[in-house]
Enzyme design. Structure first.
Site, PDB file in Angstrom:
ATOM      1  N   ASP A 113       0.837  -1.208   0.000  1.00  0.00           N
ATOM      2  CA  ASP A 113       0.000   0.000   0.000  1.00  0.00           C
ATOM      3  C   ASP A 113       0.869   1.254   0.000  1.00  0.00           C
ATOM      4  O   ASP A 113       2.023   1.239   0.436  1.00  0.00           O
ATOM      5  CB  ASP A 113      -0.964   0.011   1.189  1.00  0.00           C
ATOM      6  CG  ASP A 113      -0.270  -0.013   2.544  1.00  0.00           C
ATOM      7  OD1 ASP A 113       0.724  -0.764   2.683  1.00  0.00           O
ATOM      8  OD2 ASP A 113      -0.699   0.700   3.463  1.00  0.00           O
ATOM      9  N   GLU A 176       0.028  -1.115   5.895  1.00  0.00           N
ATOM     10  CA  GLU A 176       1.113  -0.567   6.724  1.00  0.00           C
ATOM     11  C   GLU A 176       0.950   0.926   6.939  1.00  0.00           C
ATOM     12  O   GLU A 176       1.232   1.446   8.028  1.00  0.00           O
ATOM     13  CB  GLU A 176       2.465  -0.861   6.066  1.00  0.00           C
ATOM     14  CG  GLU A 176       3.670  -0.525   6.948  1.00  0.00           C
ATOM     15  CD  GLU A 176       4.159   0.908   6.811  1.00  0.00           C
ATOM     16  OE1 GLU A 176       4.996   1.326   7.648  1.00  0.00           O
ATOM     17  OE2 GLU A 176       3.714   1.625   5.891  1.00  0.00           O
TER      18      GLU A 176
END
Length: 437
Positions: A113, A176
């Site tokens: 991400d 994350e």
């Protein structure tokens, strides 16, 4: 020509393979939905599928798993758990390449991400364009560059006629950038290795630790009153300027930071832990004393300070006690105690320098890049949970971390290739290798 020289030669001759994989990953936008981008950009699954196809072509077995807050409910109160996070088309990707036996396994991990694209780009944030020695795009540094480097490092070993003795495991995770629930899920599902390398951008530095990060909000109450008129004592109804009271805390935080600069340093960190004010909000009208002030702050803590859950409750308590102590120096604040609200607690991790994995990573990396220094990461990475379950973990990745989250984020191609060689060297030395027969 030695085995490693063959690997490095393959990387140089196939530099377009490395940059090409990174371009494809950037061109599959994977903005974490926490950042509220348009739906078209919320497809971490798309980027995972790009990587999966590449890994399958390498002969690795792959599988998807999806973090699930209900299944992870037993981790409530521990790092990375958020009951309200959902994961539709947001899978973790796990891949494995079995070794011949007799070697140690390694996990190569990174998050797929990225943060929002943001504004003021002069290049297409999802174009992956190369200009000179720079490759541009959201995630080029943080951290699709690291994912491309670690993946192509394994392919270079394969293509150079070497067979690893230990198993290679690749785990790319989601979420994350909004708390780390992807890595929590990966660990909770039982994925393990004898060592873990996270390819967060370190500018080729060898990072055996990351700090914990606390976000908090300090709310200071005042009492509104006409700003142009003389005010009496607050005990007789006079106004109290919340900005003036907040300035007392700004001064005292500066004093506390001087103490922390000595008490909260680490031999592998370039700067000590501090409390930084990130946002200041106060007041309602230009003619009225502020009736409230809010200070949003960022405070860091060391791995040695984490609590039994792996979080920063000890440092939270330290800051809360400090806030109370300062309040007792002021009559208004004594009667109207400021409140601390905790927003984020991102965990930390550390692998000590007497551990075999630390020594192997350091020595192997320096065979490729002698200038690589040992320096911890001042911000958060996902290494905490790997360390918590007993997996020695270090961070090494390409790219200047100061470029992460910026407009026109870019990675230097030569650094990307150098890091690919470093990771290949580490994998060879840790897992052991032999010539294909």
């Amino acid at each position: 020509m030695t085995a490693k020289e063959k690997i490095y030669k393959w990387i140089e001759e196939n530099r377009e393979e490395v940059t090409g994989l990174l371009q494809k990953l950037i061109q599959a936008p994977s903005v974490n939905p926490y950042f509220d981008e348009e739906t078209i950009y919320m497809k971490e699954g798309d980027a995972q599928r790009v990587l999966e196809a590449y890994l399958k072509d390498m002969g690795m077995t792959t599988e998807y798993t999806y973090p699930d807050a209900k299944k992870l409910a037993s981790y409530e109160g521990k790092p990375g758990y958020y009951a309200d996070h959902t994961f539709e088309d947001r899978p973790n990707l796990y891949a494995e390449l079995k070794g011949t036996g007799g070697g140690r396994s390694i996990m190569l991990s990174g998050h797929i991400d990225v943060v929002q694209r943001g504004s003021k780009w002069t290049q297409d944030p999802f174009g992956g364009k190369i200009i000179g020695n720079r490759l541009y795009g959201r995630g080029a540094v943080d951290m699709k560059g690291g994912i491309a480097a670690m993946t192509c490092a394994v392919k270079a070993i394969q293509e150079s006629g070497m067979k690893l003795k230990g198993d290679i495991r690749i785990g790319t995770v989601v979420d994350e950038e909004a708390g780390g629930m992807g890595t929590l899920a990966l660990v909770a599902e039982g994925y393990r290795a004898d060592g873990c390398l996270i390819t967060e951008p370190t500018h080729l530095k060898i990072a055996p630790l990351c700090r914990g990060i606390l976000w908090g909000k300090l709310t200071i109450e005042g009492r509104a009153g006409h700003i142009e008129l003389k005010q009496g004592d607050f005990r007789t109804g006079g106004a109290v300027d919340a900005i003036d009271k907040a300035s007392l805390y700004l001064e005292q935080f500066r004093r506390l930071n001087k103490e922390w600069s000595v008490a909260k340093e680490h031999k592998y960190l370039p700067i000590p832990c501090q409390i930084h004010i990130a946002q200041f909000q106060a007041g309602e009208y230009p003619t009225t004393f502020a009736n409230r002030a809010e200070l949003t702050f960022n405070a860091q803590y060391l791995p040695s300070e984490k609590d039994e859950n792996g979080l920063g409750s000890k440092v939270k308590k330290e800051i809360e006690e400090f806030v109370k102590h300062v309040a007792l120096t002021d009559a208004w604040l004594t009667d109207n105690q400021p409140k601390v609200e905790w927003l984020i607690d991102a965990d930390c991790g550390e692998t000590l320098d007497d551990q075999p994995f630390f020594k192997t990573v350091r020595d192997s990396a320096r065979k490729v890049n002698p200038d690589s220094v040992v320096e911890g990461i001042c911000c958060h990475t996902d290494m905490g949970w790997f360390c918590n379950v007993g997996i020695p973990t270090l961070n090494i990745g390409p790219g200047d971390p100061r470029l992460a989250h910026q407009a026109d984020e870019f990675i230097e191609i030569e650094e990307l290739l150098t890091c690919t060689k470093m990771i290949a060297s580490i994998v060879m030395d840790w897992c052991g290798a032999e010539e294909n027969s």
